[in-house]
Scaffold this motif. Structure first.
Motif, PDB file in Angstrom:
ATOM      1  N   ALA A   1       0.739  -1.258   0.110  1.00  9.65           N
ATOM      2  CA  ALA A   1      -0.017   0.024   0.098  1.00  9.65           C
ATOM      3  C   ALA A   1       0.867   1.266   0.019  1.00  9.65           C
ATOM      4  CB  ALA A   1      -0.959  -0.305   1.103  1.00  9.65           C
ATOM      5  N   LEU A   2       1.795   1.358   0.771  1.00 10.19           N
ATOM      6  CA  LEU A   2       2.816   2.266   0.730  1.00 10.19           C
ATOM      7  C   LEU A   2       3.493   2.744  -0.431  1.00 10.19           C
ATOM      8  CD1 LEU A   2       4.504   2.031   4.429  1.00 10.19           C
ATOM      9  CD2 LEU A   2       3.009   3.690   3.795  1.00 10.19           C
ATOM     10  N   ASP A   3       3.992   1.471  -0.933  1.00  9.42           N
ATOM     11  CA  ASP A   3       4.576   1.603  -2.541  1.00  9.42           C
ATOM     12  C   ASP A   3       3.864   2.074  -3.448  1.00  9.42           C
ATOM     13  OD1 ASP A   3       7.117   1.018  -3.724  1.00  9.42           O
ATOM     14  OD2 ASP A   3       6.145  -0.724  -4.584  1.00  9.42           O
ATOM     15  N   SER A   4       2.397   1.704  -3.410  1.00 15.44           N
ATOM     16  CA  SER A   4       1.653   2.020  -4.354  1.00 15.44           C
ATOM     17  C   SER A   4       1.238   3.777  -4.553  1.00 15.44           C
ATOM     18  CB  SER A   4       0.224   1.567  -4.279  1.00 15.44           C
ATOM     19  OG  SER A   4      -0.502   1.888  -3.324  1.00 15.44           O
TER      20      SER A   4
ATOM     21  N   GLU B   1       8.090   0.206  11.411  1.00 14.24           N
ATOM     22  CA  GLU B   1       8.784   1.234  11.044  1.00 14.24           C
ATOM     23  C   GLU B   1       9.242   1.162   9.529  1.00 14.24           C
ATOM     24  OE1 GLU B   1      11.426   2.908  13.887  1.00 14.24           O
ATOM     25  OE2 GLU B   1      10.047   2.928  15.332  1.00 14.24           O
ATOM     26  N   PHE B   2       8.921   2.075   8.595  1.00 11.82           N
ATOM     27  CA  PHE B   2       9.285   2.053   7.298  1.00 11.82           C
ATOM     28  C   PHE B   2      10.081   3.448   7.079  1.00 11.82           C
ATOM     29  CE2 PHE B   2       5.963  -0.813   7.393  1.00 11.82           C
ATOM     30  CZ  PHE B   2       6.008  -1.785   6.381  1.00 11.82           C
ATOM     31  N   GLY B   3      11.026   3.414   6.060  1.00 13.89           N
ATOM     32  CA  GLY B   3      11.627   4.683   5.773  1.00 13.89           C
ATOM     33  C   GLY B   3      11.539   4.616   4.330  1.00 13.89           C
ATOM     34  N   ILE B   4      11.076   6.053   3.850  1.00 15.51           N
ATOM     35  CA  ILE B   4      10.751   6.326   2.534  1.00 15.51           C
ATOM     36  C   ILE B   4      11.852   7.502   1.951  1.00 15.51           C
ATOM     37  CG2 ILE B   4       9.345   7.272   0.951  1.00 15.51           C
ATOM     38  CD1 ILE B   4       6.917   6.125   2.673  1.00 15.51           C
TER      39      ILE B   4
ATOM     40  N   ILE C   1      -0.347   8.659   1.018  1.00 14.54           N
ATOM     41  CA  ILE C   1      -0.261   7.602   2.197  1.00 14.54           C
ATOM     42  C   ILE C   1      -1.414   7.482   3.075  1.00 14.54           C
ATOM     43  CG2 ILE C   1       1.321   6.590   3.921  1.00 14.54           C
ATOM     44  CD1 ILE C   1       3.419   7.602   2.229  1.00 14.54           C
ATOM     45  N   GLN C   2      -1.674   8.705   3.742  1.00 15.35           N
ATOM     46  CA  GLN C   2      -2.542   8.628   4.712  1.00 15.35           C
ATOM     47  C   GLN C   2      -4.208   8.192   4.333  1.00 15.35           C
ATOM     48  OE1 GLN C   2      -1.744  12.404   6.773  1.00 15.35           O
ATOM     49  NE2 GLN C   2      -0.847  11.324   8.430  1.00 15.35           N
TER      50      GLN C   2
END
Length: 150
Positions: free
Chosen positions: A6-9, A24-27, A45-46
């Motif tokens: 979902a984040l990647d999209s 935890e993810f880093g972008i 994202i939100q």
């Protein structure tokens, strides 16, 4: 894994998504012109995370606290960059609404104040446990009547 998808999209093709630890993810967005561009990605994202995820036939709602660091030449290593993002995340967690915060150097001052307050609070708690406080009673007296009033 579906949260990562979902984040990647929501990210542009040139972005790098990395799982840092646990949840935890880093972008890394390398073509951000200014803060507004980063916030636009955060908004996507939100919006995506407001939809429930179905995992093993259960609906799960996800909440995200996001720290944004606009990188520049001042960052010589990734540790400082990640540390500043973490400080921004801590600030975002204290908010009632957006759940994102753009890192500002002033946040170091607030962080220091919070640490000092926590240290003082811990010292008081330890002093109470060790019974280091002594109560002294200073009565209020009337000079005219030469009596204790309270």
């Amino acid at each position: 894994m579906s949260i990562a998808h979902a984040l990647d999209s929501c990210l542009p093709k040139s972005a790098l998504l990395s799982r840092l630890e646990g949840e935890e993810f880093g972008i890394f967005l390398d073509r951000i012109q200014d803060e507004k561009d980063a916030i636009a990605v955060v908004d996507k994202i939100q919006q995506k995370l407001t939809q429930p995820f179905v995992i093993k036939r259960r609906k799960i709602l996800v909440n995200a606290n996001i720290g944004i660091v606009i990188g520049n030449k001042d960052y010589q290593d990734t540790d400082r960059l990640i540390n500043d993002a973490d400080i921004a995340i801590q600030q975002a967690q204290g908010q009632d609404s957006d759940h994102y915060q753009v890192f500002k150097p002033e946040m170091y001052i607030q962080l220091q104040k919070d640490r000092e307050f926590a240290n003082h609070e811990m010292a008081i708690i330890q002093a109470i446990k060790r019974q280091e406080f002594v109560n002294h009673y200073l009565p209020i007296t009337s000079l005219k009547k030469r009596k204790v009033i309270e």
